[in-house]
Design an enzyme around this catalytic site. Sequence first.
Site, PDB file in Angstrom:
ATOM      1  N   SER A 142      -5.806  -0.636  -9.778  1.00  0.00           N
ATOM      2  CA  SER A 142      -6.265  -0.631  -8.393  1.00  0.00           C
ATOM      3  C   SER A 142      -5.621  -1.772  -7.610  1.00  0.00           C
ATOM      4  CB  SER A 142      -7.788  -0.780  -8.347  1.00  0.00           C
ATOM      5  OG  SER A 142      -8.248  -1.011  -7.032  1.00  0.00           O
ATOM      6  N   TYR A 167     -15.401  -4.759 -10.317  1.00  0.00           N
ATOM      7  CA  TYR A 167     -14.532  -3.590 -10.383  1.00  0.00           C
ATOM      8  C   TYR A 167     -13.075  -4.030 -10.522  1.00  0.00           C
ATOM      9  CZ  TYR A 167     -11.706   0.325  -8.751  1.00  0.00           C
ATOM     10  OH  TYR A 167     -10.737   1.295  -8.634  1.00  0.00           O
TER      11      TYR A 167
END
Length: 352
Positions: A142, A167
Amino acid sequence: MKYLVTGSAGFIGFHVTNKLLERGDIVVGLDIINDYYDVNLKYARLAYAGIEKEEILANKRAVSVTNPNYTFVQLDLADKEGVFKLFSDEKFDVVINLAAQAGVRYSIINPAAYVESNIVGFTNILEGCRHHQIKHLVYASSSSVYGANETMPFSTSDNVDHPLSLYAASKKANELMAHTYSNLFDLPTTGLRFFTVYGPWGRPDMALFLFIDAITKGNPIDVFNHGKMKRDFTYVDDIVEGIIRVADRPARKNESWTGADPDPGSSYAPYKIYNIGNSNPVELMDYIGALEKALGKVAIKNMLPLQAGDVPATFADVSDLMRDTGYKPETSVEIGVAKFVQWYKEFYDVNI
């Protein structure tokens, strides 16, 4: 080629699966189908490819009624025995791991979900690849890993040791774990740092869904950092094209890599990291403007400060991905948002 696509009921996984099937590959899709967001959307994605909900509910496994090359398995990646049995039974050539607990803000509320899915689950994928002669593991990272970085555009040669959410930390951990397996077991691994993917069949927790729902109901939309945000919005078809190109090109050793001046995006092992984005950041207010134009309605805007764990701007340097694979994003925000709006109207049967 025979592919395992994890997260195949998810947004990007659904599109990757269909693209592989279109070109004649054999695909086994895997998804836990959890309730992080509306499961009916996940079942609808599967139904589009001929996977019937009733058959999944009956035995956790289904063969597409429209394409015999597609089999779907409902399975939790954290189920070590289940994952290992799947690898043993199916003999995959390539694994594309897109399953993960997504969302920056949700990781603040429920951190355990990220450890279970993104760490434990990814470990099981690595072990499955290690023991079953997988030719290439491609996995989702990501743009969130860039965290506190401020130098633009973000480059895979940059240090990414300052994540701003769990995350993001879990995705950085995946990259480190993959490198370990590339080094120890000569497993080719490629990590893809996605930059703000949007488009038809997207996730309802993402901004475009939230905006269109609010605008059509006459409710205000939340605009964070008082609109002073830039995102490298990337249309899903461009992302999928990049994923397939990468999957077809197993990671290679960088023969010029040296520990004296280490490049974080490559290695002496068969390991590679790519950014995958549009490489053309757009102001959030322009993104909203494209949506307003497609809807023919003006949004009521609720200006708010920057959220915890969020970053004010993202911008992908994709020069190495373009050089190595010929990847070239082509969809403008105006066209991409209009396509999303058209899909939204048809899928939800609304007259906007």
